[in-house]
Design a protein around this motif. Structure first.
Motif, PDB file in Angstrom:
ATOM      1  N   SER A  78      42.943  35.644  54.505  1.00 55.38           N
ATOM      2  CA  SER A  78      44.044  35.459  53.572  1.00 55.38           C
ATOM      3  C   SER A  78      45.322  35.213  54.356  1.00 55.38           C
ATOM      4  O   SER A  78      45.523  35.793  55.424  1.00 55.38           O
ATOM      5  N   VAL A  79      46.180  34.355  53.817  1.00 48.85           N
ATOM      6  CA  VAL A  79      47.466  34.115  54.457  1.00 48.85           C
ATOM      7  C   VAL A  79      48.332  35.360  54.391  1.00 48.85           C
ATOM      8  O   VAL A  79      49.117  35.640  55.293  1.00 48.85           O
ATOM      9  N   ASP A  80      48.164  36.138  53.338  1.00 52.31           N
ATOM     10  CA  ASP A  80      48.993  37.330  53.156  1.00 52.31           C
ATOM     11  C   ASP A  80      48.132  38.469  52.610  1.00 52.31           C
ATOM     12  O   ASP A  80      48.160  38.772  51.425  1.00 52.31           O
ATOM     13  N   PRO A  81      47.352  39.123  53.468  1.00 49.42           N
ATOM     14  CA  PRO A  81      46.425  40.161  52.999  1.00 49.42           C
ATOM     15  C   PRO A  81      47.147  41.424  52.558  1.00 49.42           C
ATOM     16  O   PRO A  81      48.281  41.691  52.959  1.00 49.42           O
ATOM     17  N   SER A  82      46.475  42.203  51.730  1.00 54.86           N
ATOM     18  CA  SER A  82      47.039  43.457  51.241  1.00 54.86           C
ATOM     19  C   SER A  82      47.185  44.451  52.390  1.00 54.86           C
ATOM     20  O   SER A  82      46.461  44.384  53.379  1.00 54.86           O
ATOM     21  N   SER A 108      44.822  38.216  63.450  1.00 53.25           N
ATOM     22  CA  SER A 108      43.782  39.143  63.013  1.00 53.25           C
ATOM     23  C   SER A 108      43.922  39.458  61.525  1.00 53.25           C
ATOM     24  O   SER A 108      42.928  39.561  60.802  1.00 53.25           O
ATOM     25  N   LEU A 109      45.160  39.611  61.046  1.00 54.08           N
ATOM     26  CA  LEU A 109      45.367  39.881  59.629  1.00 54.08           C
ATOM     27  C   LEU A 109      44.850  38.729  58.774  1.00 54.08           C
ATOM     28  O   LEU A 109      44.171  38.939  57.767  1.00 54.08           O
ATOM     29  N   PHE A 141      56.328  35.683  57.624  1.00 54.72           N
ATOM     30  CA  PHE A 141      55.780  34.946  58.755  1.00 54.72           C
ATOM     31  C   PHE A 141      54.273  34.822  58.592  1.00 54.72           C
ATOM     32  O   PHE A 141      53.570  35.818  58.398  1.00 54.72           O
ATOM     33  N   SER A 142      53.775  33.621  58.665  1.00 50.30           N
ATOM     34  CA  SER A 142      52.331  33.410  58.599  1.00 50.30           C
ATOM     35  C   SER A 142      51.976  32.196  59.439  1.00 50.30           C
ATOM     36  O   SER A 142      52.842  31.362  59.759  1.00 50.30           O
ATOM     37  N   LEU A 143      50.733  32.116  59.809  1.00 55.62           N
ATOM     38  CA  LEU A 143      50.243  30.992  60.601  1.00 55.62           C
ATOM     39  C   LEU A 143      49.652  29.942  59.674  1.00 55.62           C
ATOM     40  O   LEU A 143      48.939  30.275  58.725  1.00 55.62           O
ATOM     41  N   GLU A 161      47.449  25.982  62.778  1.00 56.51           N
ATOM     42  CA  GLU A 161      47.668  26.955  63.849  1.00 56.51           C
ATOM     43  C   GLU A 161      46.493  27.909  63.970  1.00 56.51           C
ATOM     44  O   GLU A 161      46.073  28.250  65.090  1.00 56.51           O
ATOM     45  N   MET A 162      45.951  28.350  62.842  1.00 53.51           N
ATOM     46  CA  MET A 162      44.766  29.213  62.882  1.00 53.51           C
ATOM     47  C   MET A 162      43.597  28.469  63.509  1.00 53.51           C
ATOM     48  O   MET A 162      42.834  29.035  64.312  1.00 53.51           O
TER      49      MET A 162
END
Length: 427
Positions: A45-49, A341-342, A383-385, A389-390
């Protein structure tokens, strides 16, 4: 000794359990298709819980919430451990990765006890922050608030209370303990064919740490033998069912020793499979086969610290690409790897010491709050990749073995037989 009661309703995750048909690898390499109520634990997920539900509780029939970003005491000198924990608590870290081999349980029990009894008031009265600069303390406090703010936004109301700032004073002790997640690793020397002996050793670790119970108890390494591995694992399962630990895990396990557990527990008894498998996992060694096995069996995957990746034994070309990407995004290399990793769906436990200002700042920099607050000046953005980029980071995978990395986390020099040695390939 009675474990404190645990409120498992703090966070009812949207991604809970669903009925699925899955193919379960076995130790013999066969597959059996079963319909289980399996809890997915690896969800990119781009923005995990902020919290990940894992199997736990009596007979593995309930769930435990593990914070996705923690702090590892690996390689932290015992004389620095107390300061590191107090700083980590202040910046919102609630997941602590400890172990017998780290030799710091007695030291970290002191800030834990002060925090549990009286909150930050207790830590301040005991002088834990007297040597810190006002600027660092302000940064730690801002990071903690950022963690709460992002968690509240990301979970859209699923969190009913703060994940980092329970009520101060003695009245908030239960809430503070429930917000902590203490993960302890049983060393190879503590593994035994005698279940009672193993249980006694884990109970001693609980008493030494002063936290009442363990949220996760794991076998640190498979570098012993089948008999000791399985007997030690059975001991941890019994402790879970008796309330001394909330969930059971393993570390550095490949498909072989994971298959041993599946065979010993019985294919239908998936609730007794590990809740977490922590690995030395990075873009340079993705452990794809182990991750696939864990994903098929509802086992969360944890990333251990990456301090050696930039050392003399690190993958220099790949590390340079990580450095270039981090520079272009205005973050540190460690922050980039935490974010990687997230977004892969893993749990991660970065580490840092406290001897220098850079190290003390890094404790907060690598925390959940700061990694999710790096673009706070751009509205509510995080901030996310990007997908590209991933993909670039994933393409750095060269199967970089522990024997080359030079790390010793659950094994010693005598175990490493060459540069291609890796603990996940022992069985």
């Amino acid at each position: 000794m009675e474990a404190e009661s645990v409120d498992l309703a703090a966070f009812n995750a949207a991604r809970s359990s669903v009925n699925v048909v899955r193919s379960t690898p076995t130790i013999a390499g066969r597959s059996s298709t079963t319909t289980d109520k399996i809890r997915h634990t690896i969800i990119p997920s781009v923005d995990p819980s902020p919290l990940l539900p894992i199997r736990g509780g009596k007979y593995g029939k309930s769930t435990v919430q593990i914070p996705r970003v923690g702090y590892s005491l690996y390689k932290t000198p015992p004389e620095q451990a107390s300061r590191c924990v107090s700083l980590a608590l202040r910046c919102g870290v609630r997941h602590f990765d400890v172990g017998t081999l780290y030799q710091s349980n007695s030291e970290i029990s002191k800030p834990f006890q002060q925090y549990l009894d009286n909150g930050f008031t207790g830590l301040e009265k005991k002088g834990y922050y007297k040597d810190e600069t006002p600027e660092l303390l302000a940064f730690l406090d801002a990071t903690s608030l950022a963690a709460d703010r992002h968690a509240t936004q990301q979970t859209a109301g699923f969190l009913s209370k703060s994940i980092t700032t329970p009520l101060d004073g003695s009245a908030g002790r239960r809430a503070r303990r429930e917000s902590l997640f203490v993960s302890h690793k049983l060393s190879n020397d503590e593994q035994s064919t005698d279940v009672v002996t193993v249980k006694r050793r884990v109970k001693a670790a609980i008493a030494e740490s002063g936290v009442g119970y363990l949220d996760l108890a794991s076998i640190h390494s498979p570098a012993t033998d089948r008999e000791r591995r399985l007997a030690s694992y059975r001991a941890l399962i019994e402790l879970r069912d008796q309330g001394f630990v909330r969930a059971v895990g393993v570390c550095n396990y490949g498909v072989g020793p994971l298959g041993e557990i599946a065979e010993a527990m019985g294919e239908e008894n998936y609730r007794n499979l590990p809740a977490v498998n922590q690995l030395e996992l990075s873009p340079f060694n993705a452990h794809a086969d182990v991750v696939r096995y864990c994903d098929a069996n509802g086992i969360a995957v944890g990333c251990a610290a990456w301090s050696k990746l930039s050392g003399a034994n690190g993958p220099e070309e790949g590390w340079a690409r990580v450095a270039d990407l981090a520079k272009s995004r205005g973050v540190t290399k460690a922050q980039l790897l935490v974010r990687w990793s997230l977004q892969k769906g893993y749990v991660c436990v970065p580490r840092s010491g406290s001897a220098s200002k850079i190290e003390r700042v890094a404790i907060a920099q690598n925390s959940y709050g700061e990694v999710n607050d790096l673009v706070e000046d751009v509205g509510d953005s995080t901030f996310s990749l990007s997908e590209d980029e991933m993909k670039m980071l994933d393409e750095l995978d060269i199967g970089y073995k522990a024997g080359k990395l030079g790390r010793r986390d659950g094994w010693g020099d005598d175990d490493v037989v060459g540069p291609e040695w890796d603990p996940t390939e022992i069985v």
